[in-house]
Design a protein around this motif. Structure first.
Motif, PDB file in Angstrom:
ATOM      1  N   UNK A 305       0.679  -0.937  -0.449  1.00  0.00           N
ATOM      2  CA  UNK A 305       0.228   0.075  -0.468  1.00  0.00           C
ATOM      3  C   UNK A 305       0.994   1.164   0.009  1.00  0.00           C
ATOM      4  N   UNK A 306       0.659   2.371  -0.372  1.00  0.00           N
ATOM      5  CA  UNK A 306       1.225   3.394  -0.833  1.00  0.00           C
ATOM      6  C   UNK A 306       0.771   4.376   0.185  1.00  0.00           C
ATOM      7  N   UNK A 307       1.763   5.920   0.602  1.00  0.00           N
ATOM      8  CA  UNK A 307       1.622   6.477   2.408  1.00  0.00           C
ATOM      9  C   UNK A 307       0.500   7.570   1.501  1.00  0.00           C
ATOM     10  N   UNK A 308      -0.377   7.679   2.512  1.00  0.00           N
ATOM     11  CA  UNK A 308      -1.142   8.947   2.646  1.00  0.00           C
ATOM     12  C   UNK A 308      -2.524   8.483   2.204  1.00  0.00           C
ATOM     13  N   UNK A 309      -3.393   9.733   2.175  1.00  0.00           N
ATOM     14  CA  UNK A 309      -4.811   9.067   1.708  1.00  0.00           C
ATOM     15  C   UNK A 309      -4.993   9.436   0.165  1.00  0.00           C
ATOM     16  N   UNK A 310      -3.498   9.836  -0.484  1.00  0.00           N
ATOM     17  CA  UNK A 310      -4.302  10.127  -1.995  1.00  0.00           C
ATOM     18  C   UNK A 310      -6.025  11.280  -2.671  1.00  0.00           C
ATOM     19  N   UNK A 311      -5.388  12.250  -1.522  1.00  0.00           N
ATOM     20  CA  UNK A 311      -6.117  13.538  -1.559  1.00  0.00           C
ATOM     21  C   UNK A 311      -5.811  14.586  -1.259  1.00  0.00           C
ATOM     22  N   UNK A 312      -5.326  16.038  -2.441  1.00  0.00           N
ATOM     23  CA  UNK A 312      -4.861  17.058  -2.355  1.00  0.00           C
ATOM     24  C   UNK A 312      -5.186  17.725  -1.571  1.00  0.00           C
ATOM     25  N   UNK A 313      -3.746  18.166  -0.818  1.00  0.00           N
ATOM     26  CA  UNK A 313      -3.139  19.041   0.272  1.00  0.00           C
ATOM     27  C   UNK A 313      -2.492  20.073  -0.058  1.00  0.00           C
ATOM     28  N   UNK A 314      -2.279  20.548   0.571  1.00  0.00           N
ATOM     29  CA  UNK A 314      -1.115  22.161   0.520  1.00  0.00           C
ATOM     30  C   UNK A 314       0.187  21.411   0.481  1.00  0.00           C
ATOM     31  N   UNK A 392       3.447  16.008   0.188  1.00  0.00           N
ATOM     32  CA  UNK A 392       4.758  15.808  -0.581  1.00  0.00           C
ATOM     33  C   UNK A 392       5.095  15.793  -1.864  1.00  0.00           C
ATOM     34  N   UNK A 393       3.706  14.730  -2.095  1.00  0.00           N
ATOM     35  CA  UNK A 393       3.020  14.576  -3.514  1.00  0.00           C
ATOM     36  C   UNK A 393       3.030  15.498  -4.556  1.00  0.00           C
ATOM     37  N   UNK A 394       2.644  16.670  -2.899  1.00  0.00           N
ATOM     38  CA  UNK A 394       2.021  18.544  -4.215  1.00  0.00           C
ATOM     39  C   UNK A 394       3.083  19.067  -4.347  1.00  0.00           C
ATOM     40  N   UNK A 416      -4.326  19.820 -13.614  1.00  0.00           N
ATOM     41  CA  UNK A 416      -4.709  19.243 -13.171  1.00  0.00           C
ATOM     42  C   UNK A 416      -5.238  19.954 -11.316  1.00  0.00           C
ATOM     43  N   UNK A 417      -4.253  20.499 -11.363  1.00  0.00           N
ATOM     44  CA  UNK A 417      -4.292  21.690 -10.533  1.00  0.00           C
ATOM     45  C   UNK A 417      -5.223  23.133 -10.272  1.00  0.00           C
TER      46      UNK A 417
END
Length: 527
Positions: A305-314, A392-394, A416-417
């Motif tokens: 499983x990947x880390x995080x919730x796969x949601x948009x974040x600052x 971090x992915x942001x 996408x943003x």
């Protein structure tokens, strides 16, 4: 489910009352008493309406339950596979979601209720039969249990055949997806006839396995019909000869009357009806159990499983920094050790090594898409974990080796943003603006899922244009020049170097010595 089962049993118990009313009326006709007819008709019609209501309501409950179960399982599968892929191909997962899960509906709506009815209705009708005639009760008692015994024996073979059929469906879907993705290469190599022959062989194998399941289904129905026909015929013979006066035994006191004989003849077929419904649903049981076995195997599959919730974040706060210390990436059934290194804003780095060494896994770990078995990744002064992964992915842009294009216009995919920035400068820097101009609808074109409409190199340059337009500081590129001609590879390299010159950090996983030589540092994976 219990309430639906209760309604189905109630509907089955109404028939003996209707049969008694009908036998009572016919006996009255023979005796010249026509006054029974209105009462019998009223009872029969009222019972019919009540049976219809119970059956309809039970069916409604069961189909709603089946739809909810399938919807829940489908949503759970999609959510789980999106977060942590099982070691199965996407075609096999798609086959399970689209083709196999619906097989749970007849298992829920038919087989489960048939089992409840078999457990209750034959026993009630058997007791009623014994009340009037021990011979009729004995005939039904002998014929009835033989059916489940043979169905159990047949059911073992049916379950195995159904599982083989389910496996073949998944394998055939995987083969179709594989051939479709490689269609261009197949045609270039002149292997279309071989691919067609392979597909024909697999289709024939699926036909054979499907026919094996159907043969077993027909066999179970034949066994049931044989025993039920024999049982009903023996009851009819006994009742007929008793009414003719040829048989004077078999009842508890006086010989059977006409009304009693007719009543036993009317309920005898219904003694076998629950078994008939169970036989019809026996294949549904085998198919449902095969699907459940596949779901259980998928539940127990080892995942990453990947880390995080796969949601948009600052975006994560702090200056761009990246460091690895003792990192071991955890893949299903495998551990990949990654070298220690650090990176700051504006620096570039090449991950090099043999195929399968773990370069792509390293990029996925840097993006928080692969969990760690050991060690630590520090990003912008924070530990990369479940809490910081989305932020971090942001700040990073990923250029995969195989781009994926969703079903949306190109201008929406490039942004996408939703920053509503003019995409043409980014397209020019990636040297892909002329490609977009040649598309049928320009920026409004919808590309195929894997980039249908553009070449592999053009698709990767579009990915780089998207990274430029996003303004994200770290670019992760997985084999960006693999399988490209020298001119196209040079375009990719120029675009990546342009990003570096404009302050972006770049990490590439590559076999290309020309690209690796242009990076500030080279780190070998798998030493």
């Amino acid at each position: 489910m219990r309430f639906a089962g209760l309604l189905s049993v109630l509907a089955g118990l109404i028939w003996p009352i209707q049969a008694a009313a009908l036998a009572w009326a016919i006996a009255g006709w023979i005796a010249g008493d026509m006054g029974r007819t209105p009462w019998a008709a009223a009872i029969f019609v009222a019972g019919g309406f009540l049976r219809a209501f119970c059956d309809h309501r039970a069916g409604q409950i069961l189909f709603d339950a089946a739809d909810q179960t399938i919807s829940h399982q489908r949503a759970a599968l999609i959510t789980r596979e999106a977060r942590a892929r099982a070691p199965l191909g996407s075609a096999e997962i798609a086959a399970l979601i689209v083709q196999k899960l619906p097989l749970l509906q007849p298992w829920i709506t038919r087989y489960s209720i048939a089992m409840i009815k078999v457990a209750v209705l034959p026993l009630v009708l058997l007791l009623i039969s014994f009340w009037f005639s021990w011979i009729v009760g004995l005939v039904l008692l002998v014929a009835g249990p033989l059916i489940p015994v043979f169905m159990i024996l047949i059911g073992m073979a049916a379950e195995q055949a159904s599982r083989r059929q389910m496996d073949e469906i998944g394998s055939m879907n995987a083969m179709v997806m594989d051939r479709l993705s490689a269609m261009l290469d197949i045609r270039l190599l002149g292997a279309a006839d071989k691919a067609l022959a392979d597909f024909s062989d697999r289709a024939e194998a699926l036909r054979i396995k499907t026919m094996a399941v159907l043969r077993i289904a027909f066999l179970s129905s034949t066994v049931l019909e044989l025993f039920s026909a024999i049982g009903v015929a023996m009851v009819a013979v006994f009742v007929g000869f008793t009414l003719l006066g040829e048989i004077t035994f078999g009842s508890w006191s006086a010989p059977l009357s006409l009304g009693e004989g007719l009543f036993l003849l009317l309920i005898a077929p219904d003694f076998f009806q629950p078994f008939r419904e169970l036989a019809a649903a026996w294949h549904d049981r085998a198919a449902g159990l095969s699907v459940l076995a596949e779901l259980d195997a998928l539940d127990g599959a080892e995942r990453a499983p990947f880390l995080g919730e796969a949601r948009a974040a600052r975006p994560l706060d702090g200056p761009l920094t990246l460091s690895l210390a003792g990192v071991v990436a955890a893949l299903p059934g495998r551990r990949v050790t990654l070298p220690d290194f650090s990176l700051k804003r504006g620096q570039s780095l090449a991950l090099i090594g043999e195929s399968g060494a773990g370069k792509s896994t390293g990029l996925a770990a840097l993006a928080g898409l692969v969990p760690l078995a050991d060690g630590q990744i520090t990003v912008c002064g924070h530990r990369l974990d479940h809490e910081t992964a989305d932020a971090w992915r942001a700040r990073i842009a990923l250029v995969p080796q195989r781009p994926h294009f969703p079903d949306q216009p190109l201008y929406a995919w490039l942004d996408p943003d939703k920053r509503h920035t003019d995409p043409w400068p980014a397209l020019k820097r990636a040297e892909v603006d002329q490609v977009v101009l040649r598309l049928p609808y320009g920026l409004r074109t919808r590309l195929g899922e894997t980039g249908g409409g553009v070449s592999g190199g053009e698709a990767r340059r579009l990915m780089i244009a998207r990274a430029i337009l996003s303004g994200r500081e770290l670019i992760l590129a997985d084999e960006p020049t693999a399988d490209l001609d020298p001119d196209t590879a040079a375009m990719i390299i120029r675009a990546l170097m342009h990003l570096k010159e404009n302050g972006h950090s770049v990490i590439v996983a590559t076999h290309d010595p020309d690209l690796a030589a242009l990076m500030d540092r080279r780190v070998e994976v798998g030493q």
